[in-house]
Enzyme design. Structure first.
Site, PDB file in Angstrom:
ATOM      1  N   LYS A  44       0.851  -1.203   0.000  1.00 38.85           N
ATOM      2  CA  LYS A  44       0.000   0.000   0.000  1.00 38.85           C
ATOM      3  C   LYS A  44       0.880   1.244   0.000  1.00 38.85           C
ATOM      4  O   LYS A  44       2.079   1.174   0.312  1.00 38.85           O
ATOM      5  CB  LYS A  44      -0.904  -0.026   1.237  1.00 38.85           C
ATOM      6  CG  LYS A  44      -0.151  -0.006   2.563  1.00 38.85           C
ATOM      7  CD  LYS A  44      -1.074  -0.319   3.737  1.00 38.85           C
ATOM      8  CE  LYS A  44      -0.305  -0.294   5.055  1.00 38.85           C
ATOM      9  NZ  LYS A  44      -1.117  -0.809   6.177  1.00 38.85           N
ATOM     10  N   TYR A 264      14.964  30.738   8.130  1.00 38.95           N
ATOM     11  CA  TYR A 264      13.735  31.463   8.474  1.00 38.95           C
ATOM     12  C   TYR A 264      13.623  31.665   9.975  1.00 38.95           C
ATOM     13  O   TYR A 264      13.843  30.726  10.751  1.00 38.95           O
ATOM     14  CB  TYR A 264      12.506  30.693   7.990  1.00 38.95           C
ATOM     15  CG  TYR A 264      12.275  30.788   6.516  1.00 38.95           C
ATOM     16  CD1 TYR A 264      12.038  32.032   5.911  1.00 38.95           C
ATOM     17  CD2 TYR A 264      12.297  29.656   5.715  1.00 38.95           C
ATOM     18  CE1 TYR A 264      11.822  32.116   4.540  1.00 38.95           C
ATOM     19  CE2 TYR A 264      12.078  29.739   4.349  1.00 38.95           C
ATOM     20  CZ  TYR A 264      11.837  30.976   3.768  1.00 38.95           C
ATOM     21  OH  TYR A 264      11.629  31.066   2.423  1.00 38.95           O
TER      22      TYR A 264
HETATM   23  C1  LIG Z   1      -0.320  -1.773   6.898  1.00 40.45           C
HETATM   24  C2  LIG Z   1      -0.863  -3.099   7.298  1.00 40.45           C
HETATM   25  C3  LIG Z   1      -0.024  -4.215   7.427  1.00 40.45           C
HETATM   26  C4  LIG Z   1       1.480  -4.125   7.348  1.00 40.45           C
HETATM   27  O1  LIG Z   1       1.974  -3.678   8.588  1.00 40.45           O
HETATM   28  P1  LIG Z   1       3.544  -3.570   8.884  1.00 40.45           P
HETATM   29  O2  LIG Z   1       3.584  -3.174  10.316  1.00 40.45           O
HETATM   30  O3  LIG Z   1       4.061  -2.518   7.976  1.00 40.45           O
HETATM   31  O4  LIG Z   1       4.149  -4.889   8.618  1.00 40.45           O
HETATM   32  C5  LIG Z   1      -0.612  -5.459   7.651  1.00 40.45           C
HETATM   33  N1  LIG Z   1      -1.952  -5.578   7.781  1.00 40.45           N
HETATM   34  C6  LIG Z   1      -2.785  -4.521   7.717  1.00 40.45           C
HETATM   35  C7  LIG Z   1      -4.236  -4.728   7.897  1.00 40.45           C
HETATM   36  C8  LIG Z   1      -2.275  -3.250   7.488  1.00 40.45           C
HETATM   37  O5  LIG Z   1      -3.100  -2.201   7.455  1.00 40.45           O
END
Ligand SMILES: *Cc1c(COP(=O)(O)O)cnc(C)c1O
Length: 376
Positions: A44, A264
């Site tokens: 993702k 800044y």
């Molecule tokens: C993002 C996510 C993962 C992966 O988690 P990590 O901690 O990056 O390994 C797994 N399952 C779900 C449902 C997620 O939203």
């Protein structure tokens, strides 16, 4: 590792290197850790900013057969870019009205509610087809999935699943990155119980942190951050290999007299004369503005502190005492690499490695070290 042409590197403020060999090695480390369970990849948010297609391609080449994204749009983009026909699961489920698009794209929604299930079953009926889906149950995180009561209702009314081929029953850990948290054992027990109502369906509970909890991992692990080199457990030694490095280069060096401010708001003023180097990375590149006056970069392996506020496109570093020959215009400055990993940069910014990675800017020159090549 000279796969990026010098002109591309010079045209950008920094070069982001993504080592697909290290990615694949991390996949293998996870696979060894979880024994009989398969390791699926969570790609993702463009594979946490590293590029969903090159990352998924490299992992598919190493044998990974399951890919998870958050949104339907991400799934469709990945479906178009990934050759092998591996299942792509949509963690955020099915928005009302998205059923036909999801079915046509051949992606697998995670059904998080009885309403989503009803709409997916209706889609299946309408086309006289059987549609694949994952069922999520809430084992204690309180975010997504059927509550225990809704799970009971589903078990009592199995017709709700007509036309749906359940590929997996899953849940998600709230504290997987904290091995001492009591919630881990509670969620494990609750998930074991909830999943037992769906005999014969494969089960998935663990994320990266869960993969290192030293117990049974059910059938499929959903790994994200550990694949990308982040520590699975906060504050513990990190068994993963670093996947990203980020090198900026010096634009200009100037000498400031005692009492002169920099950046800044002139928030950094020194009592003694100092030398300031400006690099072309700022908060518009995803480098957090909150590391103003407290973050670090590294030149020749030596720490150089951020002096003054991080600007949009640049930031200023106190390079007093660094050898002249390391401070020439164009000389490299490590922002992520052997001296400053993603977890270290995250700690300076009071955040987590996930946020550092997912914010990595679109303006960097990107350099992929292909899987199967020899690291230099
Ligand atoms: C993002 C996510 C993962 C992966 O988690 P990590 O901690 O990056 O390994 C797994 N399952 C779900 C449902 C997620 O939203």
């Amino acid at each position: 590792m000279k796969t990026t042409s010098d002109s591309r590197v010079r045209a950008a403020g920094a070069v982001l290197r993504i080592d697909l060999n290290a990615l694949v090695e991390n996949y293998r480390i996870l696979q060894r850790q979880t024994g009989a369970a398969e390791v699926g990849a969570v790609v993702k948010a463009d594979a946490y900013g590293l590029g969903a297609i090159p990352v998924a391609d490299a992992l598919a080449g190493a044998g990974c057969r399951h890919f998870f994204v958050a949104h339907l749009g991400e799934a469709i983009a990945l479906r178009d870019g990934l050759d092998g026909g591996q299942p792509i699961y949509v963690l955020n489920g099915l928005q009302p009205g998205a059923e036909a698009v999801a079915a046509a794209a051949g992606v697998v929604p995670v059904l998080n509610s009885l309403d989503q299930m009803a709409r997916w079953a209706a889609q299946a009926r309408e086309h006289g087809a059987v549609l694949p889906a994952v069922l999520q149950v809430d084992s204690g995180m309180g975010r997504l999935g059927l509550s225990p009561e809704e799970t009971d209702q589903l078990v009592a009314e199995p017709d709700r699943l007509e036309g749906i081929a359940l590929q997996l029953v899953m849940s998600h850990l709230a504290c997987g990155d904290t091995p001492d948290a009591e919630a881990n054992a509670q969620q494990y027990a609750r998930f074991t119980d909830l999943a037992s109502r769906f005999p014969g369906v494969r089960r998935s509970l663990d994320n990266s942190g869960g993969a290192f909890l030293g117990r049974n991992h059910f059938d499929l692990v959903r790994a994200g951050i550990a694949l990308y080199g982040g520590a699975p457990h906060v504050g513990r030694p990190n068994p993963m290999r670093a996947v990203v490095s980020l090198d900026a280069h010096i634009i200009q060096v100037r000498d400031l007299p005692a009492g002169a401010g920099v950046g800044y708001g002139l928030t950094s003023v020194a009592e003694a004369p100092r030398r300031i180097a400006t690099i072309g990375v700022g908060y518009a590149d995803g480098w957090p503005r909150c590391v103003s006056n407290r973050g670090s970069a590294y030149i020749g392996g030596r720490r150089v502190p951020v002096a003054g506020r991080v600007s949009m496109d640049s930031m200023t570093l106190d390079v007093t005492g660094i050898e002249e020959n390391l401070l020439q215009p164009g000389a490299p400055v490590e922002l992520l690499g052997p001296h400053q990993g993603i977890d270290h940069a995250a700690a300076d910014a009071d955040t987590i490695a996930y946020e550092i990675l997912t914010q990595l800017g679109a303006r960097y020159a990107r350099d992929y070290l292909p899987a199967g090549s020899t690291p230099v």
